[in-house]
Design an enzyme around this catalytic site. Structure first.
Site, PDB file in Angstrom:
ATOM      1  N   GLU A 156       6.481   1.837 -10.468  1.00 33.52           N
ATOM      2  CA  GLU A 156       6.477   3.287 -10.607  1.00 33.52           C
ATOM      3  C   GLU A 156       5.052   3.832 -10.575  1.00 33.52           C
ATOM      4  O   GLU A 156       4.747   4.810  -9.889  1.00 33.52           O
ATOM      5  CB  GLU A 156       7.152   3.667 -11.929  1.00 33.52           C
ATOM      6  CG  GLU A 156       6.896   5.071 -12.421  1.00 33.52           C
ATOM      7  CD  GLU A 156       6.993   5.163 -13.936  1.00 33.52           C
ATOM      8  OE1 GLU A 156       5.938   5.270 -14.594  1.00 33.52           O
ATOM      9  OE2 GLU A 156       8.117   5.118 -14.453  1.00 33.52           O
ATOM     10  N   ASP A 202      13.469   4.135  -8.099  1.00 26.53           N
ATOM     11  CA  ASP A 202      12.664   5.359  -8.060  1.00 26.53           C
ATOM     12  C   ASP A 202      11.295   5.082  -7.472  1.00 26.53           C
ATOM     13  O   ASP A 202      10.787   5.854  -6.644  1.00 26.53           O
ATOM     14  CB  ASP A 202      12.562   5.996  -9.440  1.00 26.53           C
ATOM     15  CG  ASP A 202      11.820   5.152 -10.456  1.00 26.53           C
ATOM     16  OD1 ASP A 202      11.903   3.906 -10.375  1.00 26.53           O
ATOM     17  OD2 ASP A 202      11.175   5.727 -11.351  1.00 26.53           O
TER      18      ASP A 202
END
Length: 404
Positions: A81, A142
């Site tokens: 991330e 993500d």
């Protein structure tokens, strides 16, 4: 609220609190320096030195060879991330040397040297035996979406076909390996390739993993794959249907023929994951089809801030009961674009002021720094997401209206 038009150079910025850390001197064993490619794009309007907050982030959290370090964590960890967000910020800053270093470190250490062949592992750091290595090889969808998006947008902005090619292949891997055809919901993003389908009729989701503009932007850049449109359709349901009282949960379950239900591991709590749901909603172009619905659906979040002066740190999303503690500075700064998008500019300004005050006494950490770069970069007019989800960085536009 002050509205300022910035032409060429960016608007002057005041740092949002916090003293400099020393991430660049942190232990980065088992890493190697990289050689950056030459920028062959046309001259840019803005240079990296003109975004002080990005320069501060690099000093605090980015190693010389492109590793984003969660300073203070026991294992000096790096998560995919963080690498994905840093790629995005480097593109917004027109900082191609940093972009290349971050990309090369990510590919070498998280993707076994090839992002086109492997999804990046989500966790890297110091193991119990002192070795620096991948600590969990599962991927995080993500991060994979943001990396693919940053590569596709960088390929366009810097006219670099290799970025575009890698972004397209990685985006396809997200669809192939990190989605599921869920009865009653359609093609749905799972948090990773393994561990999120615990029973034949149950799937686990994380709403904050699905920024609508990123999915829409990838769909725009890769129009030949209709699955992106299907994924975008389910994203709207994931964001709203998991939040019956207007507060997004960190995690949720979906049961076939029953719909969404509280996640037993996190007890339907809204906390440090979910704060990004409001941030993504606030950063949407007003013409994005999902923008009006999301701004209206999460009105209780804005109303709570108006009544209490700050976002809540934790909420039970099944009944909207709130913990006694208010969110930290990162929560306040992340809420500002959402409030701005709703027209509540004075309330947004108050959240920025609260964040600045808190950061005078509490050093700003990695996650709050990321939230600040997203929110304040947007407020300063350094970037916008277009209605089709594509990125419009300030340095590629002669003038931009900044919200201060």
């Amino acid at each position: 609220m002050a509205v300022m038009t910035t032409c060429g150079a960016a608007a002057a910025e005041m740092p949002v609190g916090g003293s400099a850390n020393t991430a660049n001197t942190a232990n980065t064993a088992n890493t190697t320096n990289t050689t950056n490619t030459t920028n062959t794009a046309s001259p840019a309007i803005c240079t990296p030195s003109e975004w002080p907050r990005w320069q501060q982030f690099k000093r605090d959290f980015l190693s010389a060879d492109g590793r984003v370090i969660d300073v203070g964590s026991a294992d000096s960890r790096t998560v995919s991330e963080g690498q994905s967000y840093a790629l995005f910020f480097a593109l917004v800053a027109n900082d191609r040397p940093a972009f290349d270093a971050i990309l090369q470190w990510t590919e070498r250490h998280l993707a076994q040297g090839d992002l086109t062949a492997h999804l990046p592992a989500w966790l890297w750091g110091r193991a119990d035996d002192g070795q620096w290595q991948v600590l969990d090889a599962n991927a995080s969808s993500d991060a994979d979406l943001w990396i693919a998006y940053a590569l596709l947008e960088a390929g366009r902005a810097w006219r670099e076909r290799s970025y575009t090619a890698r972004g397209a292949v990685l985006a396809r891997r997200v669809l192939d390996e990190e989605t599921a055809s869920v009865p009653g919901l359609g093609l749905t993003l799972l948090p990773g390739p393994a561990g999120f389908h615990p029973a034949s009729d149950v799937w686990r989701v994380n709403p904050s993993y699905s920024p609508p503009q990123v999915i829409r932007g990838i769909a725009t850049r890769l129009p030949d794959d209709a699955r992106w449109t299907r994924l975008l359709a389910s994203t709207g349901h994931v964001l709203t249907d998991t939040a019956p009282h207007g507060f997004a949960p960190d995690w949720a379950l979906y049961r076939a023929k029953q719909g969404f239900a509280p996640d037993p591991q996190t007890q339907a709590e809204s906390a440090y994951n979910a704060i990004r749901v409001y941030l993504w909603a606030g950063l949407l172009d007003p013409r994005d089809p999902l923008a009006p619905a999301l701004l209206a659906h999460f009105a209780p979040f804005a109303n709570f801030i108006a009544a209490h002066g700050a976002p809540p740190e934790k909420v039970d999303t099944t009944n909207a009961s709130v913990s006694a503690n208010m969110g930290n500075a990162g929560f306040s700064v992340a809420a500002a674009p959402f409030l701005d998008a709703r027209g509540e500019h004075a309330l947004a300004d108050a959240q920025i002021a609260r964040a600045e005050q808190l950061n005078r006494t509490t050093p700003i950490g990695y996650y709050s720094s990321v939230l600040s770069l997203f929110a304040l970069g947007w407020r300063d007019g350094r970037y916008r997401f277009a209605a089709d989800g594509t990125l419009d960085p300030q340095w590629s536009s002669p003038c931009r209206v900044a919200v201060q």
